[in-house]
Design an enzyme around this catalytic site. Structure first.
Site, PDB file in Angstrom:
ATOM      1  N   PHE A 119      32.391 -45.562 -10.146  1.00 46.78           N
ATOM      2  CA  PHE A 119      33.233 -46.713 -10.457  1.00 46.78           C
ATOM      3  C   PHE A 119      34.580 -46.240 -11.006  1.00 46.78           C
ATOM      4  O   PHE A 119      34.650 -45.457 -11.929  1.00 46.78           O
ATOM      5  CB  PHE A 119      32.536 -47.610 -11.482  1.00 46.78           C
ATOM      6  CG  PHE A 119      33.379 -48.789 -11.889  1.00 46.78           C
ATOM      7  CD1 PHE A 119      33.748 -49.751 -10.950  1.00 46.78           C
ATOM      8  CD2 PHE A 119      33.820 -48.926 -13.195  1.00 46.78           C
ATOM      9  CE1 PHE A 119      34.541 -50.827 -11.318  1.00 46.78           C
ATOM     10  CE2 PHE A 119      34.614 -50.009 -13.571  1.00 46.78           C
ATOM     11  CZ  PHE A 119      34.969 -50.962 -12.631  1.00 46.78           C
ATOM     12  N   GLN A 120      35.651 -46.720 -10.436  1.00 44.84           N
ATOM     13  CA  GLN A 120      37.028 -46.378 -10.813  1.00 44.84           C
ATOM     14  C   GLN A 120      37.326 -44.891 -10.711  1.00 44.84           C
ATOM     15  O   GLN A 120      38.074 -44.331 -11.504  1.00 44.84           O
ATOM     16  CB  GLN A 120      37.364 -46.919 -12.210  1.00 44.84           C
ATOM     17  CG  GLN A 120      37.294 -48.444 -12.219  1.00 44.84           C
ATOM     18  CD  GLN A 120      37.975 -49.079 -13.419  1.00 44.84           C
ATOM     19  OE1 GLN A 120      37.965 -48.523 -14.511  1.00 44.84           O
ATOM     20  NE2 GLN A 120      38.540 -50.254 -13.209  1.00 44.84           N
TER      21      GLN A 120
ATOM     22  N   MET B 223      71.028 -56.449  -0.018  1.00 42.22           N
ATOM     23  CA  MET B 223      71.333 -55.188   0.659  1.00 42.22           C
ATOM     24  C   MET B 223      70.703 -55.148   2.043  1.00 42.22           C
ATOM     25  O   MET B 223      71.296 -54.655   3.000  1.00 42.22           O
ATOM     26  CB  MET B 223      70.863 -54.005  -0.191  1.00 42.22           C
ATOM     27  CG  MET B 223      71.323 -52.669   0.335  1.00 42.22           C
ATOM     28  SD  MET B 223      73.113 -52.593   0.506  1.00 42.22           S
ATOM     29  CE  MET B 223      73.552 -51.736  -1.001  1.00 42.22           C
TER      30      MET B 223
ATOM     31  N   LYS C  51      36.265 -38.290 -18.659  1.00 42.73           N
ATOM     32  CA  LYS C  51      35.861 -38.975 -19.885  1.00 42.73           C
ATOM     33  C   LYS C  51      35.053 -38.073 -20.816  1.00 42.73           C
ATOM     34  O   LYS C  51      35.176 -38.153 -22.038  1.00 42.73           O
ATOM     35  CB  LYS C  51      35.061 -40.236 -19.529  1.00 42.73           C
ATOM     36  CG  LYS C  51      34.822 -41.118 -20.747  1.00 42.73           C
ATOM     37  CD  LYS C  51      34.369 -42.516 -20.390  1.00 42.73           C
ATOM     38  CE  LYS C  51      34.269 -43.367 -21.656  1.00 42.73           C
ATOM     39  NZ  LYS C  51      33.782 -44.725 -21.374  1.00 42.73           N
TER      40      LYS C  51
ATOM     41  N   GLU D 121      50.795 -50.910 -15.096  1.00 44.20           N
ATOM     42  CA  GLU D 121      50.986 -49.475 -15.335  1.00 44.20           C
ATOM     43  C   GLU D 121      52.281 -48.940 -14.731  1.00 44.20           C
ATOM     44  O   GLU D 121      52.862 -47.991 -15.241  1.00 44.20           O
ATOM     45  CB  GLU D 121      49.802 -48.669 -14.805  1.00 44.20           C
ATOM     46  CG  GLU D 121      48.510 -48.835 -15.623  1.00 44.20           C
ATOM     47  CD  GLU D 121      47.646 -49.989 -15.165  1.00 44.20           C
ATOM     48  OE1 GLU D 121      48.130 -50.820 -14.334  1.00 44.20           O
ATOM     49  OE2 GLU D 121      46.492 -50.091 -15.623  1.00 44.20           O
TER      50      GLU D 121
END
Ligand SMILES: Cc1ncc(C[n+]2csc(CCOP(=O)(O)OP(=O)(O)O)c2C)c(N)n1
Ligand SMILES: [Mg+2]
Lengths: 572, 163
Positions: A113-114, A480, A163, A51
């Protein structure tokens, strides 16, 4: 009126907003939306492999086109994986809308959940975020999200969508609002006329003026106005890392970019100036060095759309809040009609001084008969692509070399994470550009450290046929970091080596692409030409460059603008 | 310097957390914070007292103004204004202390709003200094519990902060 489910309304809203592409990754809380996406073909979805990359892709698209990017992810881990990308866009004021699934409303707060409080998690790194509380609100929320993302000082907007807001069999009347009105959000549409007049008077009276332009000029689509004003005045111009391309780098009035790794002449001119016209820049710490020593003799005019950027780190004498294009246009008109003209003799001696600085240093590096210098790779690429490529970069020495040695004459072509400095940005950003600019050359200049932070996207490139050219300036180190350790920690290279680098050629091939390794200096040009000739192939070019090179000039920490290291041994 | 910043905020979920988040995120002080809906139920009025140099205060007001849900704001300390805070204090009150406390409450124009054989609960309104003064006068030894609302403020005269 049409009756649509929340999910269909969401996709229809994106269509009505004119969105061509969304970048995302599905999951439970977003499945109704993904189903609605499946049942239409106007909005195209690009399936990434992580993502974070979806957000950088949307970001690359936004930086190249000036239009807001769009991301769609699921709740919980899908949403939290976007945070680095969102913070990257936030720091560089990139317009973007990130649509996140969320658990159903009745589960929120139950550690379902999630479930993640995405509104809370994203709050410090967004311009704004919105939750959908009823399916009927969806068109308005989407319209608002794009409006806020793209107007004023742009930035990312997160939309949290539980949802149950997208349930398929619950339908509502759909209409997409033409306008949004937010009583508490009214970005300035023009600058204060009195302040603009005052600024023009000061500009015309200056003896040692410098124009200091930032990313705001590119975001505000004001390159033309800036170029016209600069040429009319005949004043020197320097821009920030984010402002690269806002004024043609090949023009003689251009001093290069300023700040920590800016040119000697730009930093010297700033330090000795008596007037700074700052346009869409924010005086950040990588530009100013120690603020108390910043440009002691200069008065400052500061134009910015965001009042909070003015006098935040360095006090402005004449603040002008407004869109840079509108303000510059008014300034141009005033300069044209003014009977005062820039002081020609003062300007001539100022330019004489600047040319001396330019001759004293300019951009230079030492070449070697056998080792490939990273700088020469960039110079060559610039030559071979006529300075016309879109160049994205990651973060590190390679980024600075790319910005220093590729000469950009146009805006929106140099694409890098300047504010957050996000390693892993380069490849997905290049993909976002290539998708909408299939006929343009898109180069991702990276390092062997950075590229491994989103290397999985080679798979996405295969799926959507995105023939970007990955230029890996392989110095076999987190260069760097190593440079800082050389300079500040007596070369104690704590964790800055990559001890087991993958075979990048084999890796590229495993993903179905072409890999080219360049180790010998004499092969460099021919091989790069071959690479660029493979128009329809993604080529991973692994170039072994000098492992000991440092980026110079480099400002001395806590010094003024003019305190610089010019090489490992010369300090001014 | 101490400042009182008064904010009209959209009365929406999450708006308050944005204001509070801004202060911690940018390392600004919050001394007190009060918030409640106004006569227009779509708006909340929030008062925050903070300290900082002029430069910091300028940034605070600019950054607050940038929040989408902030409709308007004013730094009340820039003009003459009225500030009030309400305090409820439980004091140990037995024997001769009872009369002494009663006298002090009267001097500070407070009220005893609840009484038991050993405890007085006192209500007092005023600016923050006055409330501090009362605590000092009764002495912290006798104080069992203090609840203060934080400062609310309003400009003097004709000036109003409204849509
Ligand atoms: C995500 C992230 N982690 C850490 C850093 C700190 N950092 C800045 S540059 C750098 C080294 C980058 O190495 P490489 O990509 O090989 O580039 P080089 O400097 O060698 O050209 C690191 C670790 C960062 N900018 N981003
Ligand atoms: Mg490296």
């Amino acid at each position: 009126m049409e009756l649509l489910s929340g999910a269909d309304m969401l996709i229809r809203s994106l269509q009505d907003e004119g969105i061509e592409y969304i970048y995302g990754y599905p999951g439970g809380a977003a499945l109704h939306i993904y189903d609605a996406l499946f049942r239409q073909d106007k909005v195209k979805h690009i399936l990434v492999r992580h993502e974070q990359a979806a957000v950088h892709m949307a970001d690359g698209y936004a930086r190249a086109t000036g239009k807001p990017g769009t991301v769609l992810v699921t709740s919980g881990p899908g949403a939290t994986n976007t945070i680095t990308g969102i913070a990257t866009a936030f720091m560089d004021s990139i317009p973007m809308v990130v649509l996140c699934g969320q658990v159903a409303s009745h589960l929120i707060g139950e550690d379902a959940f999630q479930e993640t409080d995405m509104i809370g998690v994203s709050r410090p790194v967004v311009k704004h975020n919105l939750s959908v509380r009823h399916p009927e609100e969806i068109p308005e929320v989407i319209r608002k999200a794009y409006y806020i993302a793209a107007t004023g000082r742009p930035g990312p907007v997160v939309v949290d969508i539980p949802k149950d807001m997208t349930t398929p069999n619950e339908r509502y009347e759909y209409s997409y609002p033409k306008k949004v009105k937010l009583r508490s959000y009214n970005p300035a549409i023009r600058g204060h006329a009195g302040q603009i007049k005052k600024a023009v008077d000061m500009l015309l009276a200056a003896k040692r003026p410098v124009i200091y332009a930032g990313g705001g000029v590119i975001l505000g689509k004001a390159s033309n106005q800036l170029t016209e004003l600069t040429r009319m005045l005949g004043y020197p111009l320097t821009n920030t890392l984010m402002g690269i391309g806002c004024y043609p780098a090949s023009d003689k009035q251009h001093l290069g970019w300023l700040g920590m790794h800016g040119t000697y002449e730009a930093n010297m001119a700033m330090h000795h100036s008596d007037l700074i016209l700052a346009v869409g820049a924010r005086f950040d710490d990588r530009v100013t060095n120690a603020t108390e020593k910043f440009c002691p003799g200069a008065r400052i005019i500061h134009i910015d759309i965001d009042p909070a950027s003015i006098s935040k780190t360095v006090e402005a004498d004449v603040p002008i809040v407004g869109p840079v294009d509108a303000v510059l246009k008014e300034m141009l008109a005033l300069v044209k009609e003014s009977k005062d003209k820039p002081d020609a003799s003062a300007l001539a001696s100022w330019w004489k001084q600047i040319e001396e600085w330019r001759a004293f240093h300019g951009m230079r590096y030492e070449t070697s008969p056998d080792v490939i210098k990273p700088q020469e790779v960039i110079e060559l690429l610039c030559k071979l692509t006529n300075g016309e490529a879109f160049v994205t970069s990651d973060v590190g020495q390679h980024q600075m070399f790319a910005a220093q040695y590729y000469k950009f004459d146009k805006p929106n072509r140099w694409i890098n994470s300047g504010g957050l400095g996000t390693m892993g940005f380069g490849l997905p950003a290049a993909m976002g550009v290539k998708l909408t600019h299939p006929d343009d050359e898109v180069l991702c200049i990276t390092g062997e450290g950075s590229i491994q932070m989103n290397i999985q996207e080679l798979s996405t490139c295969k799926q959507y046929n995105l023939p970007v050219k990955i230029i890996n300036l392989n110095n076999q180190a987190l260069g760097m970091v190593k440079q800082w350790q050389d300079m500040n920690y007596e070369s104690r290279h704590s964790q800055s080596y990559m001890e087991s680098l993958p075979d990048f050629i084999a890796l590229a091939e495993a993903y179905g692409h072409v890999g080219v390794r360049i180790e010998k200096k004499e092969d460099l040009e021919t091989k790069l030409k071959e690479v660029l000739a493979m128009k329809d192939k993604l080529v991973f070019v692994d170039i072994y460059v000098d492992r000991f090179e440092h980026v110079y000039p480099m400002q001395v920490a806590r010094g003024s603008m003019k305190d610089m290291w010019l090489s490992k041994t010369e300090r001014v | 310097m101490r400042r009182i910043i008064s904010v009209l905020l959209e009365n929406e979920p999450g708006a308050l957390s944005r204001v509070v988040g801004l202060f911690s995120q940018r390392n600004y002080n919050i001394e007190t914070l009060t918030v409640a809906p106004t006569e227009d139920e779509t708006l909340s009025r929030l008062t925050v007292t903070t300290t900082g140099s002029d430069k910091v205060i300028e940034q605070i007001t600019k950054q607050l103004n940038k929040l989408i849900e902030v409709v308007k704001l004013v730094d009340l300390t820039e003009g003459s204004h009225i500030e009030r805070e309400l305090m409820l204090v439980k004091l140990k009150a037995t024997g001769s202390q009872r009369a002494e406390i009663k006298r002090t409450v009267d001097i500070f124009r407070g009220q005893i709003v609840d009484v038991t054989s050993s405890v007085y609960t006192v209500q007092l309104a005023g600016d923050s200094e006055k409330l501090d003064g009362f605590i000092q006068a009764v002495g912290t030894a006798g104080v069992l519990e203090v609840v203060r609302t934080g400062v609310s403020g309003i400009a003097r005269g004709e000036k109003v902060l409204s849509l």
